[in-house]
Each structure stands twice: as structure tokens, then as C-alpha cells.
Design an enzyme around this catalytic site. Structure first.
Site, PDB file in Angstrom:
ATOM      1  N   CYS A 121       0.811  -1.227   0.000  1.00  0.00           N
ATOM      2  CA  CYS A 121       0.000   0.000   0.000  1.00  0.00           C
ATOM      3  C   CYS A 121       0.840   1.270   0.000  1.00  0.00           C
ATOM      4  O   CYS A 121       0.367   2.328  -0.405  1.00  0.00           O
ATOM      5  CB  CYS A 121      -0.944   0.001   1.197  1.00  0.00           C
ATOM      6  SG  CYS A 121      -2.105  -1.361   1.125  1.00  0.00           S
ATOM      7  N   HIS A 270      -3.774   7.131   1.633  1.00  0.00           N
ATOM      8  CA  HIS A 270      -4.082   5.788   1.146  1.00  0.00           C
ATOM      9  C   HIS A 270      -5.501   5.395   1.570  1.00  0.00           C
ATOM     10  O   HIS A 270      -5.949   5.714   2.671  1.00  0.00           O
ATOM     11  CB  HIS A 270      -3.060   4.807   1.720  1.00  0.00           C
ATOM     12  CG  HIS A 270      -3.407   3.389   1.451  1.00  0.00           C
ATOM     13  ND1 HIS A 270      -3.658   2.916   0.193  1.00  0.00           N
ATOM     14  CD2 HIS A 270      -3.570   2.333   2.287  1.00  0.00           C
ATOM     15  CE1 HIS A 270      -3.945   1.629   0.259  1.00  0.00           C
ATOM     16  NE2 HIS A 270      -3.904   1.257   1.526  1.00  0.00           N
ATOM     17  N   ASN A 300     -10.132  -0.724  -1.433  1.00  0.00           N
ATOM     18  CA  ASN A 300      -8.686  -0.540  -1.275  1.00  0.00           C
ATOM     19  C   ASN A 300      -7.995  -1.095  -2.523  1.00  0.00           C
ATOM     20  O   ASN A 300      -8.054  -2.295  -2.778  1.00  0.00           O
ATOM     21  CB  ASN A 300      -8.211  -1.276  -0.011  1.00  0.00           C
ATOM     22  CG  ASN A 300      -6.728  -1.092   0.259  1.00  0.00           C
ATOM     23  OD1 ASN A 300      -5.987  -0.584  -0.576  1.00  0.00           O
ATOM     24  ND2 ASN A 300      -6.297  -1.527   1.427  1.00  0.00           N
TER      25      ASN A 300
HETATM   26  O1  UT7 Z   1      -3.930  -1.279   3.307  1.00  0.00           O
HETATM   27  C1  UT7 Z   1      -3.837  -1.915   4.551  1.00  0.00           C
HETATM   28  C2  UT7 Z   1      -4.791  -3.049   4.511  1.00  0.00           C
HETATM   29  N1  UT7 Z   1      -5.754  -3.246   5.514  1.00  0.00           N
HETATM   30  C3  UT7 Z   1      -6.279  -2.364   6.391  1.00  0.00           C
HETATM   31  O2  UT7 Z   1      -5.957  -1.234   6.520  1.00  0.00           O
HETATM   32  C4  UT7 Z   1      -7.355  -2.924   7.260  1.00  0.00           C
HETATM   33  C5  UT7 Z   1      -7.358  -2.353   8.649  1.00  0.00           C
HETATM   34  N2  UT7 Z   1      -8.380  -3.007   9.457  1.00  0.00           N
HETATM   35  C6  UT7 Z   1      -9.678  -2.771   9.281  1.00  0.00           C
HETATM   36  O3  UT7 Z   1     -10.040  -1.952   8.461  1.00  0.00           O
HETATM   37  C7  UT7 Z   1     -10.666  -3.511  10.148  1.00  0.00           C
HETATM   38  O4  UT7 Z   1      -9.967  -4.293  11.094  1.00  0.00           O
HETATM   39  C8  UT7 Z   1     -11.624  -4.428   9.326  1.00  0.00           C
HETATM   40  C9  UT7 Z   1     -12.619  -3.565   8.568  1.00  0.00           C
HETATM   41  C10 UT7 Z   1     -10.831  -5.279   8.365  1.00  0.00           C
HETATM   42  C11 UT7 Z   1     -12.401  -5.363  10.218  1.00  0.00           C
HETATM   43  O5  UT7 Z   1     -13.135  -4.615  11.189  1.00  0.00           O
HETATM   44  P1  UT7 Z   1     -13.085  -5.037  12.703  1.00  0.00           P
HETATM   45  O6  UT7 Z   1     -13.955  -4.137  13.437  1.00  0.00           O
HETATM   46  O7  UT7 Z   1     -11.631  -5.087  13.127  1.00  0.00           O
HETATM   47  O8  UT7 Z   1     -13.741  -6.478  12.688  1.00  0.00           O
HETATM   48  P2  UT7 Z   1     -13.148  -7.873  13.215  1.00  0.00           P
HETATM   49  O9  UT7 Z   1     -12.099  -8.385  12.293  1.00  0.00           O
HETATM   50  O10 UT7 Z   1     -12.800  -7.758  14.655  1.00  0.00           O
HETATM   51  O11 UT7 Z   1     -14.406  -8.802  13.069  1.00  0.00           O
HETATM   52  C12 UT7 Z   1     -15.578  -8.574  13.857  1.00  0.00           C
HETATM   53  C13 UT7 Z   1     -16.656  -9.521  13.376  1.00  0.00           C
HETATM   54  C14 UT7 Z   1     -16.167 -10.965  13.227  1.00  0.00           C
HETATM   55  O12 UT7 Z   1     -17.238 -11.806  13.577  1.00  0.00           O
HETATM   56  P3  UT7 Z   1     -17.287 -12.514  15.020  1.00  0.00           P
HETATM   57  O13 UT7 Z   1     -16.031 -13.336  15.119  1.00  0.00           O
HETATM   58  O14 UT7 Z   1     -17.319 -11.396  16.004  1.00  0.00           O
HETATM   59  O15 UT7 Z   1     -18.544 -13.312  14.956  1.00  0.00           O
HETATM   60  C15 UT7 Z   1     -15.914 -11.085  11.758  1.00  0.00           C
HETATM   61  O16 UT7 Z   1     -16.017 -12.420  11.297  1.00  0.00           O
HETATM   62  O17 UT7 Z   1     -17.086  -9.126  12.065  1.00  0.00           O
HETATM   63  C16 UT7 Z   1     -17.010 -10.236  11.187  1.00  0.00           C
HETATM   64  N3  UT7 Z   1     -16.733  -9.781   9.841  1.00  0.00           N
HETATM   65  C17 UT7 Z   1     -17.684  -9.497   8.956  1.00  0.00           C
HETATM   66  N4  UT7 Z   1     -19.023  -9.550   9.032  1.00  0.00           N
HETATM   67  C18 UT7 Z   1     -19.718  -9.204   7.947  1.00  0.00           C
HETATM   68  C19 UT7 Z   1     -15.521  -9.559   9.277  1.00  0.00           C
HETATM   69  N5  UT7 Z   1     -15.684  -9.136   8.007  1.00  0.00           N
HETATM   70  C20 UT7 Z   1     -17.023  -9.096   7.785  1.00  0.00           C
HETATM   71  C21 UT7 Z   1     -17.807  -8.760   6.668  1.00  0.00           C
HETATM   72  N6  UT7 Z   1     -19.150  -8.823   6.800  1.00  0.00           N
HETATM   73  N7  UT7 Z   1     -17.252  -8.364   5.514  1.00  0.00           N
END
Ligand code: UT7
Length: 343
Positions: A121, A270, A300
């Protein structure tokens, strides 16, 4: 003094739009528009069809940047290609792009230098620092710098992979970094990396710990376990580090150039998550109108996000000659970088 400025920009996205609802209805992922929009700001992304490669997208973006810069493609004397999704493991995609742009054809073939940058990125910012150094040192006059990605081929587009799969899109953005004697252009940059987090955002499909690097079955065909097949990401670790490192990098950048954060007219960050950029904006106390985001439309697109922002900001009348612009990015490695441009 010899300076380097961005003389032209262009971008390209493949025509097929995939909305958040499409991820649920077409791909069968247990997700919702509400979840993705609320957590990331993303509304849709573009996916390229099978058969299209990263360098194919880059050709379109490059041709637009060359036209906008008002140069002939034969004036390009270096190609720098930032990507995490190269056409092949090797050679680098800059060679494919150089050939597809026709730079190797005919009696006036130029066979210019072609370099790939593998900084995910932050690849575009690292590439801008490299291109500017090449131009300022007098080695090159017109560097084509491209960020291009096809993510859709390597995303686990099932519920298992939804955390990563819902974030990324395919796109290319390009600029021409050109020499000038005018008092303008790229002034400074701040680059950093923290390899302690190399495993927190990664793709391990080629594992050179192993001999051979991909396990083989009895017939000699490669067999890849599912946990190695797709990108992995510790989302919350990435989220926290992205905010801290982007702010730190912008602060270092301003100190180097002896400008205040308040002197910046436009921040082009970004596009990983709209919430990351909003937190950066709030914590540095900048007004919303100084930030320009487009993750809503493209998701992204990794190395392509910043050149696309540049081109769209110009088209929207948000980026004009005389403005002080800060670019900032963070991604896998972890790597990060920022650059200050007097436009
Ligand atoms: O360029 C650099 C690349 N990446 C980034 O910058 C990403 C940085 N991180 C983020 O943007 C966030 O961490 C995310 C958007 C990726 C995820 O958000 P989060 O609030 O950290 O969610 P999480 O990973 O803690 O997941 C919470 C829940 C999980 O379910 P359970 O285990 O609580 O039942 C996930 O399975 O949300 C679930 N989940 C989803 N649900 C519906 C994860 N992705 C999705 C989805 N739709 N797409």
C-alpha cells in the site's frame, strides 16, 4: 535547481462493478452492505475479468497519464511499477508494461529502465521518492510511475475470507514524474518500515522455507493448503498501526520541511478504510474539506489508491497549481511513507 513534479496523471478501473450487496447475492458471502459501509466506508469496488492482468490495467492508466503530461511515450526514460499483485512471480510487471506500451517496438525502441517496487500500500509513495531521486539527480527526465493491482484473482471470496475479501478492488493509477527548473514539485518524503509486523498482513502462497516451495503430489503437481492460498491480515493491529504511523510520518515530513500541518492544503491518504482516514484527520485537527477520499467507489486498491486520488482530485477541481499537498500511505511490511508536493 532541478526539481521533479507530477506533470500528468491518469487512472483506469475495469468496467465490472461489484457492490457490497453483490458480495452477498452473487458470491454467497455472509455479509451486508451495512456492515461493510459502517466499518470501512466502502460501497463498491471494480473487479477485472479473468484473463486481465495488472499490467493490462496499467497500460490504460499510463496512456492517460502520458496524454495528460503532454509528452510522447518515447520521452519516457524509466518505468517504475508498484504492485503486490504482479502479472507473474517474476519477471517484474514493469517489463510487461514497457513492452505493452510499445517502448520495445520499431527502429526507435527505447528499452528504458524498468523497476518493480514491492511495498504494497505504500508502494506509490516509495516509488515517488525513487522517481524524484532519479529525476533530481539528472539520471532521468520523465519517469512513468504506476500503481496497479488485480486483487480479485487472489481474494477468498467466501464467508471464510470476508474480512479481507470485502476490502479490496482492482485498479491502476499512473503519473509522469518530470524534470523542471521551476520552483515546484516533490519537496520531501518520509519513509519507514517495521518488519516485526511482516506476518500480520501477508500472502504466503510461495513459501521458500519449503523444498520445493510448494508441496507436490505424486504426479508432481503443486498442492497449496487453503491457509496459504489467500492473504492473511490481523485487521485491528493493522488499523491501529496505520493511524499511528500515518500521523507520525506526516509530522516527520512537516518537520523536515519546516511547515506546519495546518499549512497543508490537501491530504491524499491511502484508501484502506475511511475510518482510518477520519481518525487521522481528527487527531491532527484538520478540517474535513482538506481530505479527499474515494474508497467508497473503489475499495482498497493498494498501490493504485494515491495516483487515482491525484487524478480525481484534479478532475474535481480540488487540486490546483500552487497548493501544498501531502500524500501518506501505510501497508504490509509494515511499511509507510508520506511526501510533500508544492503542486
Ligand atoms: O492497506 C492496509 C490493509 N488493511 C487495512 O488497513 C485494514 C485495517 N483493518 C480494518 O479496516 C478492520 O480491522 C476491518 C474492517 C478489516 C475489520 O473490522 P473489525 O472491526 O476489526 O472487525 P473484526 O475483524 O474484529 O471482526 C468482527 C466480526 C467478526 O465476527 P465474530 O467473530 O465477532 O462473529 C468477523 O467475522 O465481524 C465479522 N466480519 C464481517 N461480518 C460481515 C468480518 N468481516 C465481515 C464482513 N461482513 N465483511
Amino acid at each position: 535547481m532541478r526539481n521533479a513534479y507530477i506533470a500528468g496523471s491518469g487512472f483506469y478501473v475495469p468496467p465490472r462493478i461489484v457492490t457490497n450487496d453483490d458480495l452477498a447475492s452473487e458470491y454467497g458471502i455472509e455479509t451486508s452492505d451495512e456492515w461493510i459501509r459502517q466499518r470501512t466506508g466502502i460501497e463498491q469496488r471494480h473487479f477485472a475479468d479473468a484473463g486481465t492482468t495488472t499490467s493490462d490495467l496499467a497500460v490504460h492508466a499510463s496512456e492517460r497519464a502520458i496524454e495528460a503530461a503532454g509528452i510522447d511515450r518515447r520521452e519516457i526514460d524509466m518505468v517504475i511499477f508498484a504492485t503486490l499483485s504482479p502479472d507473474q512471480f517474476f519477471p517484474g510487471s514493469a517489463c510487461f508494461l514497457q513492452q505493452k506500451l510499445g517502448l520495445c517496438d520499431g527502429d526507435d525502441a527505447t528499452f528504458v529502465a524498468a523497476l518493480d517496487i514491492r511495498n504494497q500500500c505504500s508502494g506509490f509513495v516509495y516509488g515517488l521518492a525513487t522517481a524524484t531521486s532519479m529525476v533530481r539527480s539528472g539520471q532521468h527526465d520523465n519517469v512513468l510511475l504506476v500503481g496497479s493491482e488485480i486483487h480479485s484473482a487472489a481474494l477468498d471470496l467466501t464467508t471464510r475470507g470476508r474480512t479481507v475479501g470485502s476490502l479490496f478492488g482492482d485498479a491502476a493509477g499512473a503519473v509522469i514524474v518530470r524534470a523542471t527548473d521551476e520552483d515546484r514539485g516533490v519537496r520531501a518524503w518520509d519513509l519507514g518500515a517495521d518488519g516485526r509486523f511482516a506476518d500480520q498482513l501477508a500472502m504466503k502462497v510461495f513459501d521458500f522455507h519449503n523444498r520445493p516451495y510448494i508441496a507436490t503430489d505424486e504426479a508432481g503437481n503443486g498442492v497449496v493448503p487453503v491457509d496459504l492460498l489467500w492473504p492473511i491480515m490481523e485487521g485491528q493491529v493493522v488499523f491501529r498501526n496505520a493511524i499511528a504511523r500515518m500521523i507520525e510520518s506526516l509530522t516527520n515530513l512537516c518537520e523536515k520541511e519546516d511547515v506546519a500541518l495546518g499549512d497543508i492544503d490537501l491530504f491524499l491518504c491511502h484508501q484502506a478504510n475511511l475510518r482510518i482516514n477520519q481518525m487521522v484527520q481528527n487527531r491532527i485537527g484538520a478540517p474535513e474539506e482538506k481530505f479527499f477520499n474515494n474508497i467508497q467507489k473503489y475499495g482498497n486498491t493498494t498501490a493504485a489508491t494515491i495516483p487515482i486520488l491525484i487524478d480525481e482530485a484534479i478532475q474535481a477541481g480540488r487540486l490546483e497549481r500552487g497548493m501544498k499537498v501531502a500524500l501518506v500511505a501505510f501497508g504490509a511490511g509494515f511499511t509507510w511513507g508520506s511526501a510533500l508536493i508544492d503542486w
